[in-house]
Design a protein around this motif. Structure first.
Motif, PDB file in Angstrom:
ATOM      1  N   PHE A 108       0.846  -1.190   0.000  1.00  0.00           N
ATOM      2  CA  PHE A 108       0.000   0.000   0.000  1.00  0.00           C
ATOM      3  C   PHE A 108       0.884   1.242   0.000  1.00  0.00           C
ATOM      4  N   VAL A 109       0.781   2.022  -1.065  1.00  0.00           N
ATOM      5  CA  VAL A 109       1.584   3.234  -1.199  1.00  0.00           C
ATOM      6  C   VAL A 109       0.674   4.451  -1.090  1.00  0.00           C
ATOM      7  N   GLN A 110       0.962   5.280  -0.124  1.00  0.00           N
ATOM      8  CA  GLN A 110       0.327   6.593  -0.009  1.00  0.00           C
ATOM      9  C   GLN A 110       1.471   7.583   0.173  1.00  0.00           C
ATOM     10  N   ALA A 111       1.816   8.273  -0.909  1.00  0.00           N
ATOM     11  CA  ALA A 111       3.004   9.125  -0.913  1.00  0.00           C
ATOM     12  C   ALA A 111       3.052  10.130   0.242  1.00  0.00           C
ATOM     13  N   PRO A 112       1.971  10.835   0.548  1.00  0.00           N
ATOM     14  CA  PRO A 112       2.069  11.796   1.655  1.00  0.00           C
ATOM     15  C   PRO A 112       2.425  11.128   2.988  1.00  0.00           C
ATOM     16  N   LEU A 113       1.887   9.951   3.230  1.00  0.00           N
ATOM     17  CA  LEU A 113       2.204   9.238   4.466  1.00  0.00           C
ATOM     18  C   LEU A 113       3.654   8.781   4.469  1.00  0.00           C
ATOM     19  N   LEU A 114       4.117   8.209   3.370  1.00  0.00           N
ATOM     20  CA  LEU A 114       5.510   7.757   3.306  1.00  0.00           C
ATOM     21  C   LEU A 114       6.487   8.923   3.443  1.00  0.00           C
ATOM     22  N   ASP A 115       6.136  10.059   2.861  1.00  0.00           N
ATOM     23  CA  ASP A 115       6.970  11.251   3.017  1.00  0.00           C
ATOM     24  C   ASP A 115       7.011  11.709   4.468  1.00  0.00           C
TER      25      ASP A 115
END
Length: 130
Positions: free
Chosen positions: A52-59
């Motif tokens: 599961f990729v959610q860019a804002p969360l990973l950032d």
């Protein structure tokens, strides 16, 4: 820590209810600034396990993790490196920080730790010239 434990549990069970995982990701994004190293590491691992990729969360996790890297344990270095590689997300400042921490704690790394971290950095095509 409860939120981190919850998403970790779903990942361990490979229970990927997309609307629920999206809601948990949104909740994590709201709380990440209060997390400790283990929560950052476990949560990034869990989302990677669920692909599961959610860019804002990973950032946000990367930014928080970077501030916590000096306290990272071997397991947290390995899990975080693996998670970002598994998701094919290269956050160079985070990986540089993890590399510096690994250099200071390398005597604590076992063969599996080194293997998993090497795999992660190879997958992300990271080359450290030092």
């Amino acid at each position: 820590q409860e939120l981190s434990n919850l998403i970790w549990s779903f990942a361990t069970l490979l229970a990927a209810d997309v609307p629920l995982i999206e809601a948990l990701a949104d909740a994590c994004l709201e709380q990440v600034d209060r997390w400790k190293a283990q929560e950052c590491s476990n949560t990034s691992w869990a989302f990677a396990k669920l692909s599961f990729v959610q860019a804002p969360l990973l950032d946000a996790i990367a930014a928080k993790s970077l501030s916590l890297v000096p306290s990272y344990t071997t397991q947290e270095i390995v899990n975080t490196s693996w998670a970002y590689a598994q998701l094919s997300v290269l956050d160079r400042p985070l990986m540089d920080g993890l590399s510096m921490r690994l250099q200071k704690t390398r005597s604590e790394f076992g063969p599996r730790d080194l293997s998993n971290t090497s795999w992660a950095w190879a997958k992300l095509a990271i080359v450290d010239d030092e």
